[in-house]
Design a protein around this motif. Structure first.
Motif, PDB file in Angstrom:
ATOM      1  N   UNK A   1      61.481  38.105   6.268  1.00 30.22           N
ATOM      2  CA  UNK A   1      60.342  37.832   5.809  1.00 30.22           C
ATOM      3  C   UNK A   1      59.263  38.659   6.199  1.00 30.22           C
ATOM      4  N   UNK A   2      58.301  39.238   5.435  1.00 22.26           N
ATOM      5  CA  UNK A   2      57.233  39.856   5.719  1.00 22.26           C
ATOM      6  C   UNK A   2      55.839  39.094   5.598  1.00 22.26           C
ATOM      7  N   UNK A   3      55.032  39.392   6.830  1.00 17.49           N
ATOM      8  CA  UNK A   3      53.894  38.768   6.722  1.00 17.49           C
ATOM      9  C   UNK A   3      52.564  39.561   6.593  1.00 17.49           C
ATOM     10  N   UNK A   4      52.690  40.906   6.188  1.00 21.42           N
ATOM     11  CA  UNK A   4      51.592  41.428   6.150  1.00 21.42           C
ATOM     12  C   UNK A   4      51.931  42.804   5.174  1.00 21.42           C
ATOM     13  N   UNK A   5      50.838  43.338   4.705  1.00 24.56           N
ATOM     14  CA  UNK A   5      51.356  44.566   3.853  1.00 24.56           C
ATOM     15  C   UNK A   5      50.667  45.776   4.465  1.00 24.56           C
TER      16      UNK A   5
END
Length: 99
Positions: free
Chosen positions: A9-13
């Motif tokens: 899971x990615x939590x930032x762009x």
């Protein structure tokens, strides 16, 4: 050679692309391309057989210590130590964070 694909899971762009290391250097290179979404996908080609658990643990630690960016990561590993692997990965994350 072993091929491993992982997703976290990615939590930032972030934006942009980054490269750290050189395959010919004898350890590894990491290429990262930012993308929209909520997933970091990692494709690893490694000369070290049966290393998926090691890569899972490394990215699990990185996720626990900070946020992972969304995008696609390509890793070409030729027996780099876990310390070198972490440095290369953190280098590309830092580069796209400042883009």
């Amino acid at each position: 050679m072993e091929h491993i694909t992982l997703s976290f899971p990615a939590t930032r762009t972030v934006s942009g692309k980054a490269l750290a290391g050189v395959v010919g250097s004898g350890d590894m290179e990491v290429l990262f391309t930012a993308a929209e979404g909520e997933t970091l996908t990692i494709d690893i080609t490694t000369s070290v057989d049966n290393s998926e658990q090691r890569w899972q643990a490394l990215f699990g630690r990185l996720a626990a210590l900070g946020s992972l960016p969304a995008g696609q990561m390509l890793i070409h590993d030729f027996g780099a130590t876990p310390g070198v692997a972490r440095i290369r990965i953190e280098q590309v994350f830092e580069e796209v964070s400042h883009a």
